[in-house]
Design an enzyme around this catalytic site. Structure first.
Site, PDB file in Angstrom:
ATOM      1  N   PRO A   2       0.881  -1.032   0.018  1.00 25.22           N
ATOM      2  CA  PRO A   2      -0.032   0.005   0.046  1.00 25.22           C
ATOM      3  C   PRO A   2       0.988   1.087  -0.088  1.00 25.22           C
ATOM      4  CG  PRO A   2      -0.046  -1.184   2.257  1.00 25.22           C
ATOM      5  CD  PRO A   2       0.853  -1.781   1.278  1.00 25.22           C
ATOM      6  N   GLU A   3       0.875   2.115  -1.129  1.00 22.37           N
ATOM      7  CA  GLU A   3       1.595   3.226  -1.113  1.00 22.37           C
ATOM      8  C   GLU A   3       0.400   4.221  -1.283  1.00 22.37           C
ATOM      9  OE1 GLU A   3       5.290   3.688  -3.108  1.00 22.37           O
ATOM     10  OE2 GLU A   3       5.865   1.448  -3.134  1.00 22.37           O
ATOM     11  N   LYS A  61       1.480   8.484   3.387  1.00 24.25           N
ATOM     12  CA  LYS A  61       0.905   6.973   3.631  1.00 24.25           C
ATOM     13  C   LYS A  61       0.212   7.003   5.089  1.00 24.25           C
ATOM     14  CE  LYS A  61       4.890   5.247   1.265  1.00 24.25           C
ATOM     15  NZ  LYS A  61       5.754   4.388   1.065  1.00 24.25           N
ATOM     16  N   HIS A 134     -10.266 -12.662   9.854  1.00 21.64           N
ATOM     17  CA  HIS A 134      -9.191 -13.131   8.685  1.00 21.64           C
ATOM     18  C   HIS A 134      -7.782 -13.464   9.672  1.00 21.64           C
ATOM     19  CE1 HIS A 134      -5.804 -12.095   6.198  1.00 21.64           C
ATOM     20  NE2 HIS A 134      -6.700 -11.989   5.244  1.00 21.64           N
ATOM     21  N   ARG A 159       2.330  -8.905   8.004  1.00 21.52           N
ATOM     22  CA  ARG A 159       3.888  -8.474   8.532  1.00 21.52           C
ATOM     23  C   ARG A 159       4.157  -7.715   9.478  1.00 21.52           C
ATOM     24  NH1 ARG A 159       6.839  -8.579   2.449  1.00 21.52           N
ATOM     25  NH2 ARG A 159       4.775  -9.210   1.508  1.00 21.52           N
ATOM     26  N   ARG A 225      19.805  19.250  -0.847  1.00 20.23           N
ATOM     27  CA  ARG A 225      20.245  18.205  -0.265  1.00 20.23           C
ATOM     28  C   ARG A 225      21.666  17.608  -1.069  1.00 20.23           C
ATOM     29  NH1 ARG A 225      16.772  16.250   3.760  1.00 20.23           N
ATOM     30  NH2 ARG A 225      18.111  14.407   3.992  1.00 20.23           N
ATOM     31  N   ARG A 335      17.353  -3.027   0.035  1.00 19.52           N
ATOM     32  CA  ARG A 335      16.398  -3.583  -0.956  1.00 19.52           C
ATOM     33  C   ARG A 335      16.970  -3.461  -2.202  1.00 19.52           C
ATOM     34  NH1 ARG A 335      13.486   0.851   2.266  1.00 19.52           N
ATOM     35  NH2 ARG A 335      13.939  -0.807   3.754  1.00 19.52           N
TER      36      ARG A 335
END
Length: 352
Positions: A2-3, A61, A134, A159, A225, A335
């Site tokens: 979910p973004e 989010k 669930h 998770r 930055r 990642r």
DNA sequence: CATGTTTCCTGTCTGC
DNA sequence: TGCAGACAGGAAACAT
């Protein structure tokens, strides 16, 4: 995951189905899911019971439901002085993490609303006012008085990176350009100029779908930055709502390599990256309302309904949709980063 | 202060 | 067939 587009879809569903409902009771099945609530599960329950869910608001989010005292169902507790503010002083805050879902159960849907397309409920179980739990149900709110008839709001999270908490509403810590400005989805009728955010959201920057975002200022802050452009895209305090998937997609559309240094990018490049990110998220949001019903719940590591539209994410060694070169994958922040070696040439100095 | 790294968690998949 | 290890990832916490 979910973004931002998925969270906005959920926010919209909550707005239509549970706003106005009163929390009658709360069950916490997994303590870890309320770890960010100060006081633990008992306090979480106490602070929700008897409160009305008065709106559904989002930034990036993060998603929250401002709370009001419910006139009819008063919890048994000592009378406390009413806060002077007209705007609610607290909110139920939710973050879905990478596998969180908010499922509304028992709502009676009308007309065009497709049952399963609303909040990612499961096909075949969508409309029933069942008590089915669930396997990954972590928290259940028992509702009453919802205009839709919703009985439960279930927080399901495989998770457990997601979490719920009740938080005080505070003023924005990071107002853009000096003046405090309101959050992105301020509920109508609640004083839309009041810049109140849940405390953990107060330092989070505006997202690209926020009508009050100052894009020129954002471009300047990105270029100020000294880091890789993808790190900046993922930095909450710079810009919210962009995750690993949409960062890769935006960079591919803009033809910018993820390791380019922000302070060496031209203004036009940064602007193109941000425009691309907004564009890809708007497209995902547009698809989110229709075709994701059978897939959205399958957030166990896959991106779900938007899969078919992804250009690079998860497509290692597949052909670039633009030039045919093989998509490469690089290690990045524990990642992955996916990019086209031709469309997005790597900077010279930094070679992963 | 700004930036980089580690950590939390669970289920699925891969390789030996 | 079993089982250890890799992997997925948002963002707080910690380190430099």
């Amino acid at each position: 995951m979910p973004e931002l587009p998925e969270v906005e879809t959920v926010r919209d569903g909550l707005d239509r189905l549970v706003v106005g409902a009163v929390v009658r009771d709360v069950e916490v099945f997994r303590e870890y899911s309320v770890r960010r609530h100060d006081g633990g599960p008992g306090s979480f329950r106490d602070q929700l019971a008897g409160r009305r869910l008065s709106a559904a608001v989002r930034r990036g989010k993060f998603l929250w439901l401002p709370l009001e005292e419910a006139a009819t169902v008063q919890p048994v507790q000592p009378v406390q002085p009413e806060p002077v503010e007209a705007y609610p002083a607290a909110a139920l805050l939710a973050h879905l993490g990478m596998s969180g879902q908010l499922l509304v159960r028992g709502a009676v849907l009308s007309g065009e609303q497709t049952p399963t397309a609303v909040l990612g409920d499961e096909p075949g179980r969508a409309t029933a006012a069942d008590d089915w739990r669930h396997p990954h149900l972590r928290v259940r709110l028992h509702l009453t008085g919802a205009p839709s008839g919703a009985r439960y709001l279930d927080f399901v999270d495989q998770r457990t990176f997601g979490h719920l908490s009740v938080q005080d509403l505070v003023h924005d810590h990071v107002p853009t350009r000096g003046s405090a400005t309101p959050p992105s989805a301020v509920p109508a009728g609640h004083g839309s100029d009041l810049p109140l955010l849940p405390e953990p959201v107060a330092h989070i920057a505006r997202d690209l779908l926020d009508p009050n975002l100052d894009l020129d200022d954002l471009v300047r802050r990105v270029r100020r930055r000294r880091t890789q452009v993808k790190r900046a895209l993922l930095d909450q305090t710079v810009l919210s709502g962009v995750g690993n998937i949409y960062a890769d997609e935006a960079l591919w559309r803009a033809r910018v390599h993820w390791a380019r240094q922000t302070d060496k990018l031209r203004v036009a490049d940064v602007r193109r990256v941000l425009d691309s990110a907004a564009e890809v998220m708007r497209e995902a949001l547009a698809q989110g309302g229709t075709s994701f019903d059978e897939l959205y719940v399958n957030v166990n590591g896959q991106s779900g309904y938007f899969d078919r539209s992804l250009a690079v994410y998860g497509r290692e060694n597949e052909e670039c949709r633009r030039c045919g070169a093989l998509v490469r994958r690089d290690a990045f922040m524990n990642r992955s980063s996916f990019s086209c070696p031709v469309c997005q040439p790597a900077p010279r100095t930094r070679t992963p």
